[in-house]
Design an enzyme around this catalytic site. Structure first.
Site, PDB file in Angstrom:
ATOM      1  N   LYS A 101      76.928  54.032  31.884  1.00  0.00           N
ATOM      2  CA  LYS A 101      77.674  55.287  31.760  1.00  0.00           C
ATOM      3  C   LYS A 101      78.615  55.548  32.930  1.00  0.00           C
ATOM      4  O   LYS A 101      79.629  56.211  32.779  1.00  0.00           O
ATOM      5  CB  LYS A 101      76.700  56.456  31.594  1.00  0.00           C
ATOM      6  CG  LYS A 101      76.061  56.502  30.215  1.00  0.00           C
ATOM      7  CD  LYS A 101      75.444  57.859  29.947  1.00  0.00           C
ATOM      8  CE  LYS A 101      74.991  57.987  28.510  1.00  0.00           C
ATOM      9  NZ  LYS A 101      73.777  57.189  28.226  1.00  0.00           N
ATOM     10  N   GLU A 123      78.949  67.503  28.959  1.00  0.00           N
ATOM     11  CA  GLU A 123      77.740  67.895  28.253  1.00  0.00           C
ATOM     12  C   GLU A 123      76.711  66.811  28.487  1.00  0.00           C
ATOM     13  O   GLU A 123      77.059  65.660  28.716  1.00  0.00           O
ATOM     14  CB  GLU A 123      78.027  68.016  26.759  1.00  0.00           C
ATOM     15  CG  GLU A 123      78.029  66.681  26.002  1.00  0.00           C
ATOM     16  CD  GLU A 123      79.101  65.694  26.440  1.00  0.00           C
ATOM     17  OE1 GLU A 123      80.128  66.140  26.996  1.00  0.00           O
ATOM     18  OE2 GLU A 123      78.907  64.484  26.239  1.00  0.00           O
ATOM     19  N   SER A 390      71.719  47.809  28.622  1.00  0.00           N
ATOM     20  CA  SER A 390      72.609  48.928  28.945  1.00  0.00           C
ATOM     21  C   SER A 390      72.126  49.768  30.121  1.00  0.00           C
ATOM     22  O   SER A 390      72.920  50.381  30.821  1.00  0.00           O
ATOM     23  CB  SER A 390      72.806  49.824  27.714  1.00  0.00           C
ATOM     24  OG  SER A 390      71.572  50.290  27.219  1.00  0.00           O
TER      25      SER A 390
END
Ligand SMILES: *Cc1c(COP(=O)(O)O)cnc(C)c1O
Length: 411
Positions: A101, A123, A390
């Site tokens: 991310k 968010e 990930s």
């Protein structure tokens, strides 16, 4: 042909088109008041993309701060145990903050700064995107407000503290079901009001155009690196790529560079939860239908009246009722295959990867490993599979313990 049309050096595609559509999917279904903000963002992004100074600054941070390139690791003991194709992990779990991310948060943070914004908002559901955003904001000296449902705040106390430690404000959202989808609505409302000095840092390849495109471009580095690395290791391209699909950013990040290579098969793995009944899973391609959510047309889990269904997954990061429009397009065209792994399959893979490789995977990533564990034994030994790791699983050990050691109390 739009300016985004370059798929890879070998092939070009017509998507997204000038309206941000990927075939029937995508677009910008937002209130009139948000259109100028999206247009401003698109213009700034197209300029930044062409600007060598911006690209150099991004590269420098990716190297010195994020720790890229992340390794491509041959999982020798897992491979031996499965007895089929060779399994490699692309180690996004080793990126700063422990997941992919940060690639997107950093890229959009730099873009926000370039646009002269002094504040970013985001968010978050599980808190992972909030932490990545707060990290980028701290690095770049930007104010940061994170919208989070009160239900999620209660469930994710440690990540709430992390965000605060990083200097962000966490704004509780009490509307609706008080979870991620409600936080997204609040963040969009804030953006409309404060667009002059605020950038909305959307966390995955979803939302109105140009967000799916921008986020994909900042995640493409995963596949670009993996391609070079597998050529160094094996002298040829892989046979199969596997990645988990929440909103779809780590998977498109790995897949994109290979889309023009017909011999490379790709599988996206959604959260199968505890079953495919309503409310039991987040497998949008298995149980969803065409619908609009958060500004984009895609596959959505909804009832026959179009009400959004609740979702369930053992991994918070896959627990979202819609999926990025580019994935809907890749599913429709048949280029990428989508399947799902259940909670219990993911937990088994979580344990197996930890024991055999000394790598505790994020529960999200464990869904991809679970699929690989199913198909690899039936593939010849000279085949090559890359699984996108990930993220790391440190954030998930308490959750996993609830299932794997139910008799013990770790709370
Ligand atoms: C958020 C998250 C995901 C799911 O998001 P995508 O946009 O589908 O990549 C997957 N893995 C990890 C570790 C995450 O934190």
């Amino acid at each position: 042909m739009s300016e985004y049309g370059v798929l890879s050096s070998r092939q070009s595609t017509p998507y997204p088109d000038d309206r941000g559509r990927y075939g029937d999917f995508g677009g910008k279904f937002v209130p009139e008041t948000l259109m100028p903000a999206l247009q401003e963002l698109e213009t700034a992004y197209v300029e930044a993309k062409e600007d060598p100074d911006f690209q150099n600054l991004l590269r420098k941070h990716q190297t010195d701060y994020v720790g890229r390139p992340t390794p491509l690791y041959f999982a020798q003991r897992l491979t031996a145990s499965l007895g089929g194709a060779k399994v490699y992990f692309k180690r996004e779990d080793l990126a700063h903050t422990g997941a992919h991310k940060i690639n997107n948060a950093l890229g959009q943070g730099l873009l926000a700064k370039r646009m002269g914004k002094r504040r970013i908002i985001a968010e978050t559901g599980a808190g992972q995107h909030g932490v990545a955003t707060a990290t980028a904001a701290a690095l770049l000296g930007l104010d940061c407000d994170i919208y989070m449902g009160t239900e999620d705040i209660e469930r994710q106390k440690l990540n709430v503290f992390r965000m605060r430690l990083l200097g962000a404000r966490v704004i509780p959202v009490n509307s609706g079901s008080r979870i991620l989808k409600d936080a997204i609505n609040e963040a969009l409302r804030d953006w409309v009001t404060n667009v002059r000095d605020t950038h909305y840092l959307l966390g995955t390849v979803h939302g109105p155009h140009p967000f799916p495109l921008i986020c994909r471009d900042f995640q493409r580095i995963i596949g670009e690196e993996a391609r070079k690395q597998i050529l160094e290791h094996e002298g040829r391209l892989p046979d199969l790529l596997v990645a988990c699909v929440g909103g779809g950013s780590n998977s498109i990040g790995l897949f994109f560079e290979f889309l023009g290579e017909d011999a490379v098969k790709m599988v996206g793995v959604e959260a199968g939860g505890i079953g495919l009944g309503p409310g039991q899973h987040a497998a949008r391609f298995a149980g969803g239908s065409l619908g609009m959510l958060h500004g984009a047309m895609s596959y959505v889990l909804q009832d026959k009246n179009g009400q959004i269904l609740t979702t369930h997954s053992v991994s918070a990061g896959l627990d979202y009722p819609s999926v990025g429009p580019e994935h809907a397009y890749l599913m429709r065209t048949g280029r990428v295959e989508y399947t799902h792994a259940s909670d219990s399959e993911a937990l088994a893979a979580f344990r197996q990867t930890s024991e055999l490789e000394g790598i505790i995977p994020a529960l999200e990533s464990a869904h991809a490993v679970a699929y690989a564990c199913k198909v690899v034994p039936n593939m010849p030994k000279d085949r090559i599979v890359i699984v996108n790791m990930s993220g790391r699983g440190d954030k998930d050990v308490q959750q996993a313990a609830k299932y794997l050691l139910p008799e013990e109390d770790f709370s």
